[in-house]
Design a protein around this motif. Structure first.
Motif, PDB file in Angstrom:
ATOM      1  N   HIS A   1       0.842  -1.196   0.000  1.00 16.74           N
ATOM      2  CA  HIS A   1       0.000   0.000   0.000  1.00 16.74           C
ATOM      3  C   HIS A   1       0.881   1.251   0.000  1.00 16.74           C
ATOM      4  CE1 HIS A   1       0.968  -0.452   4.273  1.00 16.74           C
ATOM      5  NE2 HIS A   1       0.824   0.855   4.331  1.00 16.74           N
TER       6      HIS A   1
ATOM      7  N   GLN B   1       0.140   5.892   0.287  1.00 21.41           N
ATOM      8  CA  GLN B   1      -0.860   6.948   0.439  1.00 21.41           C
ATOM      9  C   GLN B   1      -0.670   7.984  -0.656  1.00 21.41           C
ATOM     10  OE1 GLN B   1      -0.910   9.031   4.196  1.00 21.41           O
ATOM     11  NE2 GLN B   1      -2.323  10.565   3.422  1.00 21.41           N
TER      12      GLN B   1
ATOM     13  N   LEU C   1      -5.874   5.835   0.205  1.00 15.38           N
ATOM     14  CA  LEU C   1      -5.051   4.667   0.444  1.00 15.38           C
ATOM     15  C   LEU C   1      -5.060   3.854  -0.842  1.00 15.38           C
ATOM     16  CD1 LEU C   1      -3.394   2.852   2.333  1.00 15.38           C
ATOM     17  CD2 LEU C   1      -5.544   1.712   2.928  1.00 15.38           C
TER      18      LEU C   1
ATOM     19  N   ARG D   1      -4.073   0.561  -2.417  1.00 16.88           N
ATOM     20  CA  ARG D   1      -3.766  -0.765  -1.879  1.00 16.88           C
ATOM     21  C   ARG D   1      -3.657  -1.778  -3.012  1.00 16.88           C
ATOM     22  NH1 ARG D   1      -8.088  -1.730   1.751  1.00 16.88           N
ATOM     23  NH2 ARG D   1      -9.215  -2.603   0.009  1.00 16.88           N
TER      24      ARG D   1
END
Length: 155
Positions: free
Chosen positions: A62, A64, A76, A78
């Motif tokens: 992941h 940000q 986020l 992912r």
């Protein structure tokens, strides 16, 4: 969204902005396990997003993404799964989603968007004119179209 692992973070930023219907007029930054990555024009102490690939940045599954450093639209990103590319498909591509993205000019980030959603169905609310001034007349917060996003990604 499906993207290739060789996608640079600059390209990923463009994909995210396209998926949200945003124009890219605000600065953005990625926070990765290896530090900050951003557009070199942002004048931030960060690696150059044009030189870092998704495969390099996604080592922990992941990262940000923050769009609009003032209003702080945090995402986020992912990794859900890794699959081989299908030569019959074009990447990047949108496979699914839900609801409309917040309009780009909604002030206040998540809280500003929540305020907009609360007054949207109440045209007599005193904050309605101010909070809806940047909306298209046909804005529907429940609308989502993967097909429309894919068409935008192709342009």
């Amino acid at each position: 969204m499906e993207v290739r692992s060789s996608t640079t973070l600059a390209e990923l930023s463009a994909v995210i902005q396209t998926a949200f219907g945003w124009s890219g007029e605000h600065q953005h930054v990625f926070t990765t396990p290896h530090g900050l990555v951003a557009d070199p024009g942002a004048d931030l102490p960060a690696a150059d997003e044009r030189t870092v690939t998704l495969a390099e940045a996604m080592t922990h599954g992941h990262l940000q993404y923050r769009y609009d450093l003032g209003d702080a639209w945090d995402h986020l990103v992912r990794l859900e799964k890794v699959t081989p590319s299908d030569p019959r498909l074009r990447y990047p591509r949108c496979t699914d989603g839900a609801r409309a993205a917040p309009p780009e000019h909604v002030a206040g980030g998540v809280h500003g968007y929540a305020a907009l959603l609360s007054v949207l169905p109440h045209p007599d609310h005193p904050d309605h004119p101010h909070l809806t001034e940047y909306l298209d007349a046909d804005f529907d917060p429940n609308h989502f179209s993967a097909t429309a996003i894919d068409a935008e990604l192709r342009d």
